[in-house]
Design a protein around this motif. Structure first.
Motif, PDB file in Angstrom:
ATOM      1  N   ALA A 178       0.699  -1.223   0.076  1.00  0.00           N
ATOM      2  CA  ALA A 178      -0.024   0.237  -0.117  1.00  0.00           C
ATOM      3  C   ALA A 178       0.801   1.141   0.086  1.00  0.00           C
ATOM      4  O   ALA A 178       0.655   2.226  -0.649  1.00  0.00           O
ATOM      5  CB  ALA A 178      -0.695  -0.040   1.244  1.00  0.00           C
ATOM      6  N   GLN A 189      -6.181  -4.716   5.296  1.00  0.00           N
ATOM      7  CA  GLN A 189      -6.793  -4.134   4.155  1.00  0.00           C
ATOM      8  C   GLN A 189      -6.154  -2.626   3.910  1.00  0.00           C
ATOM      9  O   GLN A 189      -7.117  -1.614   3.797  1.00  0.00           O
ATOM     10  CB  GLN A 189      -8.126  -4.227   4.137  1.00  0.00           C
ATOM     11  CG  GLN A 189      -8.762  -5.622   4.245  1.00  0.00           C
ATOM     12  CD  GLN A 189     -10.271  -5.608   4.354  1.00  0.00           C
ATOM     13  OE1 GLN A 189     -10.784  -4.996   4.182  1.00  0.00           O
ATOM     14  NE2 GLN A 189     -10.532  -6.803   4.837  1.00  0.00           N
ATOM     15  N   PRO A 190      -4.961  -2.247   4.062  1.00  0.00           N
ATOM     16  CA  PRO A 190      -4.343  -0.958   3.976  1.00  0.00           C
ATOM     17  C   PRO A 190      -4.653  -0.341   2.458  1.00  0.00           C
ATOM     18  O   PRO A 190      -4.556  -1.042   1.530  1.00  0.00           O
ATOM     19  CB  PRO A 190      -3.062  -0.930   4.545  1.00  0.00           C
ATOM     20  CG  PRO A 190      -2.529  -2.256   4.167  1.00  0.00           C
ATOM     21  CD  PRO A 190      -3.829  -3.140   4.161  1.00  0.00           C
ATOM     22  N   ALA A 191      -5.182   0.945   2.234  1.00  0.00           N
ATOM     23  CA  ALA A 191      -5.238   1.287   0.989  1.00  0.00           C
ATOM     24  C   ALA A 191      -4.053   2.332   0.642  1.00  0.00           C
ATOM     25  O   ALA A 191      -3.647   2.972   1.566  1.00  0.00           O
ATOM     26  CB  ALA A 191      -6.855   2.245   0.989  1.00  0.00           C
ATOM     27  N   PRO A 192      -3.772   2.455  -0.680  1.00  0.00           N
ATOM     28  CA  PRO A 192      -2.763   3.615  -0.961  1.00  0.00           C
ATOM     29  C   PRO A 192      -3.341   4.825  -0.519  1.00  0.00           C
ATOM     30  O   PRO A 192      -4.493   5.019  -0.570  1.00  0.00           O
ATOM     31  CB  PRO A 192      -2.761   3.201  -2.604  1.00  0.00           C
ATOM     32  CG  PRO A 192      -3.253   1.722  -2.620  1.00  0.00           C
ATOM     33  CD  PRO A 192      -4.441   1.548  -1.685  1.00  0.00           C
ATOM     34  N   GLY A 193      -2.461   5.655  -0.541  1.00  0.00           N
ATOM     35  CA  GLY A 193      -2.525   7.205  -0.435  1.00  0.00           C
ATOM     36  C   GLY A 193      -2.053   7.465   0.809  1.00  0.00           C
ATOM     37  O   GLY A 193      -2.186   8.829   1.174  1.00  0.00           O
ATOM     38  N   TYR A 250      -9.457   8.695  11.434  1.00  0.00           N
ATOM     39  CA  TYR A 250      -9.916   7.750  10.971  1.00  0.00           C
ATOM     40  C   TYR A 250     -11.031   7.100  11.729  1.00  0.00           C
ATOM     41  O   TYR A 250     -11.040   7.470  12.936  1.00  0.00           O
ATOM     42  CB  TYR A 250      -8.927   6.370  10.675  1.00  0.00           C
ATOM     43  CG  TYR A 250      -8.050   6.027  11.871  1.00  0.00           C
ATOM     44  CD1 TYR A 250      -8.704   5.297  12.794  1.00  0.00           C
ATOM     45  CD2 TYR A 250      -6.721   6.469  11.805  1.00  0.00           C
ATOM     46  CE1 TYR A 250      -7.619   4.860  13.676  1.00  0.00           C
ATOM     47  CE2 TYR A 250      -5.765   5.939  12.650  1.00  0.00           C
ATOM     48  CZ  TYR A 250      -6.338   5.147  13.718  1.00  0.00           C
ATOM     49  OH  TYR A 250      -5.558   4.773  14.740  1.00  0.00           O
ATOM     50  N   ASP A 307       2.610   4.862  -3.153  1.00  0.00           N
ATOM     51  CA  ASP A 307       3.129   6.370  -3.191  1.00  0.00           C
ATOM     52  C   ASP A 307       4.320   6.700  -3.449  1.00  0.00           C
ATOM     53  O   ASP A 307       4.562   7.897  -3.365  1.00  0.00           O
ATOM     54  CB  ASP A 307       2.540   6.847  -1.826  1.00  0.00           C
ATOM     55  CG  ASP A 307       0.953   6.680  -1.648  1.00  0.00           C
ATOM     56  OD1 ASP A 307       0.298   6.535  -2.532  1.00  0.00           O
ATOM     57  OD2 ASP A 307       0.650   6.975  -0.184  1.00  0.00           O
ATOM     58  N   ARG A 366      -9.847   2.357   9.218  1.00  0.00           N
ATOM     59  CA  ARG A 366      -8.632   1.916   9.421  1.00  0.00           C
ATOM     60  C   ARG A 366      -9.021   0.423  10.128  1.00  0.00           C
ATOM     61  O   ARG A 366      -9.939   0.309  11.147  1.00  0.00           O
ATOM     62  CB  ARG A 366      -7.748   2.159  10.022  1.00  0.00           C
ATOM     63  CG  ARG A 366      -7.386   3.831   9.569  1.00  0.00           C
ATOM     64  CD  ARG A 366      -5.810   3.966   9.206  1.00  0.00           C
ATOM     65  NE  ARG A 366      -5.508   3.328   8.178  1.00  0.00           N
ATOM     66  CZ  ARG A 366      -5.706   3.439   6.900  1.00  0.00           C
ATOM     67  NH1 ARG A 366      -6.378   4.658   6.644  1.00  0.00           N
ATOM     68  NH2 ARG A 366      -5.198   2.691   6.025  1.00  0.00           N
TER      69      ARG A 366
END
Length: 242
Positions: free
Chosen positions: A18, A90-94, A115, A22, A199
């Motif tokens: 993730a 399940q971390p998201a990019p950004g 979050y 970036d 999160r």
């Protein structure tokens, strides 16, 4: 950026994937003597893995998350150090971009993640130690920081020059201590927060949360100058060492 890790083989590769999206300057995983495959998983995912004993090797290690962060700052080379926990699910990019963006303002020294924290699959306002220990003590002792929604968030960013000036509490009080220390040194407006959505962390049992809450409480009482709260183990600023 710095990812502290201890026995997080199930999640560390996903976290690295993730943050790699970036394109950060560097990804350092600080492995605190994991007994599982954390180091191998992190290395295979493309991170630079450093055992915490490799950094400042002349200084013996102490137990605790703060130790990994302190040594991670010593090893980092960027102007801004982004910290992300290795147990995110399940971390998201950004994350890295979002946490770094506010530093375009020279008055910002610390950026905290905001979050919604999940518990048993449902989004909530935060973790149990956050809601029942950290936030009540901040409102009572440091009301200028009472608006920070996730004071114990493991996702945050610091100017490295600022981090070098600050003591790091050895254990789980490190985030609370840094929050108060930055605001005290640079003013509460030097701290800001960015919304990272929802999160998902590993939820710990109460048997583990009790000692964590104790360390957080003692750290905040120590920063408030309250007598009789017990010794708080902390590393002195790196500026005097490096």
């Amino acid at each position: 950026m710095v990812i502290p890790a201890l026995n997080e083989e199930a999640t560390v590769a996903g976290v690295i994937a993730a943050v790699r999206a970036d394109d950060p300057h560097e990804i350092l995983v600080i492995d605190a003597d994991s007994s599982d495959a954390t180091a191998r998983e992190a290395r295979d995912a493309g991170a630079t893995v450093l055992n915490w004993r490799e950094i400042l090797p002349h200084i013996p290690t102490r137990p605790g998350k703060g130790e990994s962060l302190w040594r991670g700052v010593a090893a980092a080379t960027g102007d801004v150090v982004v910290f992300v926990d290795a147990d995110l699910r399940q971390p998201a990019p950004g994350m890295v971009r979002a946490l770094s963006a506010p530093f375009s303002d020279p008055g910002v020294h610390l950026v905290k993640a905001d979050y919604r924290r999940t518990f048993r699959g449902e989004p909530t306002g935060g973790g149990r130690v956050t809601e029942l220990t950290a936030k009540p003590l901040l409102r009572a002792l440091f009301p200028e920081l009472g608006h920070i929604n996730q004071p114990l968030a493991g996702e945050y960013a610091l100017r490295r020059a600022t981090a070098l000036e600050l003591p790091f509490t050895a254990g789980y009080g490190v985030e609370a201590g840094l929050l108060v220390d930055v605001a005290r040194r640079h003013g509460p407006d030097a701290v800001t927060q960015v919304d990272l959505g929802v999160r998902r962390h590993r939820n710990r049992p109460l048997a583990e949360l009790g000692p964590m809450a104790d360390v957080v409480a003692r750290t905040l009482l120590d920063r408030a100058g309250v007598a009789g709260n017990g010794d708080v183990d902390k590393r002195e600023p790196l500026a005097g060492i490096l």
